[in-house]
Design an enzyme around this catalytic site. Structure first.
Site, PDB file in Angstrom:
ATOM      1  N   LYS A   1       3.913  -5.312   4.825  1.00 33.71           N
ATOM      2  CA  LYS A   1       2.496  -5.971   4.506  1.00 33.71           C
ATOM      3  C   LYS A   1       1.471  -4.702   4.328  1.00 33.71           C
ATOM      4  CE  LYS A   1       0.281  -9.801   3.305  1.00 33.71           C
ATOM      5  NZ  LYS A   1       0.892 -10.414   2.300  1.00 33.71           N
TER       6      LYS A   1
ATOM      7  N   SER B   1       2.258 -13.886  -1.735  1.00 36.59           N
ATOM      8  CA  SER B   1       1.687 -14.012  -0.399  1.00 36.59           C
ATOM      9  C   SER B   1       1.088 -15.553  -0.596  1.00 36.59           C
ATOM     10  CB  SER B   1       0.624 -13.287  -0.015  1.00 36.59           C
ATOM     11  OG  SER B   1       0.186 -13.114   1.219  1.00 36.59           O
TER      12      SER B   1
END
Length: 595
Positions: A190, A387
């Site tokens: 991430k 996401s």
């Protein structure tokens, strides 16, 4: 007296806004009332892609005044479907951009152009004034290679030799000036906040970036080789040995012909027949007669493009053109499709890098409600569905993605910048007071997290991540352990995601429609019905002027009958625009940008 003055001021502002808005109303009414000129009997459509593309039409019909409201991938493919069965349209000429394109947009347009060629039996010409190293230029080359004839301007340069990505890292700058980046990531892939935390790529950051870039690059050149009937390895080797002039590219069989724009226009017109005329793509979209609405079973089309946020978007600028997915709007559109008795299935077009986890959950709940109501939901992924964009897609009946769609990024990040030390160096002191629990002051900008605040914040990140994983596992029917293996915030392309079970099929919007038909057991042609999306121009102006839609229509009609030279001067441009648009904390947002 104070209230009286405020009332007077409000009336004055309202009058000013009304006087500014009337010309726009005149134009909208004129564009509605004017009879467009007919399409010539032998027409070559000219599609100019040099000004950039959104995935979907703007939600705001007045966005053109704010610099938005431009051409969209969805409007282009819809118009090409009409053109391929229009006997007056004989060919299409595509003007390619000089830099890169969003890879999935290039994939979607390629499918539409190939369908135009094979189903409509009509030629496609592409012309480039040079392809230069900016963005994903191999995707631009791939789109050109899909044409029947690929032209380049003499002495222009073909520099689609690869793809590069550059990142600025701010860690040493922050250290020097006392800025502290206090962020949590779930997990190592991430990478959205890595530039604030490190001075170079971490191994995971480098691995992930090279992986999706390599997949996009390979997909583009393999597809280009297929369309140009060459061996992929040979074409790749030739491309990478560049750059080339247009003449050299022709000699290497990378393009077909060399000539100026006028030359390719003349060639396309000659193919179209005697008396053929060039027509701007948007002009055709406004003039061409739409096919009569089909009767029978209906598939709803719900669109979602941009960052995902809570709310309805009602407080934004009336002329704003930015793309945002408001959870109230999108979930309402899905529930409206559920309530529509004619709707048998839903195609949910998603192009989003993510955003708010709570907004994403609100939309996902509506997707699940549609399935529970017996209406299959098929997600058609655009440039991104990563996401939060994947969160809202994960519960669909099926997911269709382009080979180069960027998806996955199943993870979360959040935090803040602590600026107290940096500001103190300039004589600015930050002090905080609070009542209640210690966590009330956790997101103050003066100091970093206390150990207790950090522990609580970290636990919050863990809960969001665990919830994301469980939703994907449930929606995709995968073991949670498997989802955790392929999650960690990592971005995947559509090709990679299909191999991992995150996507069902590779293809574009119309492949998603076919999938929805299959799941709903629908045969033959179906009606596509857009639900949600943009307001009418009257509704948009009603919001900003505070006048009822009926009053606006009456005033606009009266003003048009009286005539207004200001509106006449920009009528043509407005008609085109009208017809183009038929807090600190957690974020489920991807970290990639492509063009």
């Amino acid at each position: 007296m104070k209230q009286f003055l405020m009332t007077v001021a409000g009336v004055f502002v309202g009058l000013v806004l009304f006087l500014v808005g009337v010309p726009f109303l005149l134009i909208v009414m004129a564009a509605s009332a004017a009879r467009p000129a007919p399409v010539p009997a032998h027409t070559v459509l000219q599609l100019d892609l040099r000004d950039g593309l959104s995935d979907q039409d703007s939600q705001n019909p007045l966005a053109v005044f704010g610099g938005g409201g431009g051409r969209s991938v969805m409007s282009i493919i819809e118009t090409l479907r009409r053109a391929e069965t229009d006997d007056k349209v004989k060919a299409v000429l595509v003007r390619l951009p000089e830099g890169g394109m969003a890879p999935a947009a290039a994939d979607e347009l390629r499918l539409a152009l190939r369908h135009f060629e094979t189903t409509g039996k009509k030629p496609v010409f592409a012309h480039s004034q040079g392809i230069y190293p900016s963005g994903m230029v191999t995707s631009t080359y791939m789109l050109g290679a899909a044409a029947n004839e690929f032209w380049m301007q003499p002495d222009s340069s073909l520099q689609a030799v690869g793809a590069a990505s550059e990142e600025m890292f701010f860690k040493r700058f922050f250290d020097k000036y006392g800025v502290k980046a206090e962020y949590e990531q779930r997990y190592e892939y991430k990478n959205a906040v890595n530039p604030y935390l490190y001075s170079d790529y971490t191994p995971a950051h480098r691995e992930s970036t090279l992986s999706w870039m390599g997949s996009v690059y390979s997909s583009a050149l393999t597809t280009a080789a297929q369309d140009r009937k060459q061996d992929p390895a040979v074409l790749t080797k030739t491309i990478e040995a560049g750059p080339y002039s247009a003449q050299e590219a022709q000699a290497m069989r990378l393009i077909d012909k060399v000539g100026q724009v006028k030359d390719v226009q003349d060639a396309a017109l000659a193919r179209a027949g005697k008396g053929a005329k060039l027509m701007d793509f948007d002009d055709y979209a406004s003039r061409a007669k739409r096919a009569p609405a089909k009767t029978g079973p209906t598939i709803a089309v719900v669109g979602a493009e941009g960052a995902i946020m809570t709310g309805s978007g009602s407080g934004g600028s009336p002329f704003g053109g930015d793309s945002t997915i408001y959870s109230d709007q999108v979930s309402k559109a899905l529930y409206d499709a559920i309530d529509d008795k004619d709707v048998k299935a839903i195609v949910f077009r998603v192009s989003s890098p993510g955003g708010s986890d709570t907004a994403s959950e609100q939309i996902l709940a509506a997707v699940k409600a549609a399935k529970k109501a017996g209406k299959p939901v098929v997600v058609s992924m655009g440039t991104y569905a990563a996401s939060g964009g994947y969160w809202i897609s994960s519960g669909a009946s099926a997911i269709v993605a382009e080979p180069t769609t960027l998806t996955g990024s199943i993870g979360v990040f959040g935090g803040k910048f602590a600026l107290g030390e940096a500001l103190a160096r300039f004589g600015v002191d930050t002090r905080q007071v609070h009542v209640g629990g210690d966590y009330a002051g956790a997101f103050g900008t003066g100091e970093g997290f206390t150990p207790d605040q950090r522990a609580r914040f970290s636990a919050w990140m863990d809960r969001i991540y665990a919830g994301f994983v469980s939703r994907v596992a449930e929606g995709r029917k995968l073991p949670p352990e498997r989802v955790r293996e392929i999650a960690k915030g990592r971005v995947w392309t559509g090709v990679q995601a299909k191999q991992l079970g995150l996507v069902d099929e590779l293809g574009g919007f119309y492949q998603a429609v076919d999938k929805a038909k299959s799941l709903a057991n629908l045969k033959g042609e179906v009606k596509l019905k857009k639900i949600g999306g943009s307001n009418s121009p009257f509704e948009a102006l009603e919001r900003v002027l505070g006048v009822s839609g009926t009053s606006l229509r009456t005033l606009a009609a009266s003003a048009w009958l009286l005539g207004d030279p200001r509106s006449q001067s920009i009528l043509d441009e407005m008609a085109k625009a009208r017809l183009r648009s038929t807090p600190s904390g957690a974020a489920v947002l991807a970290d990639v940008a492509v063009r």
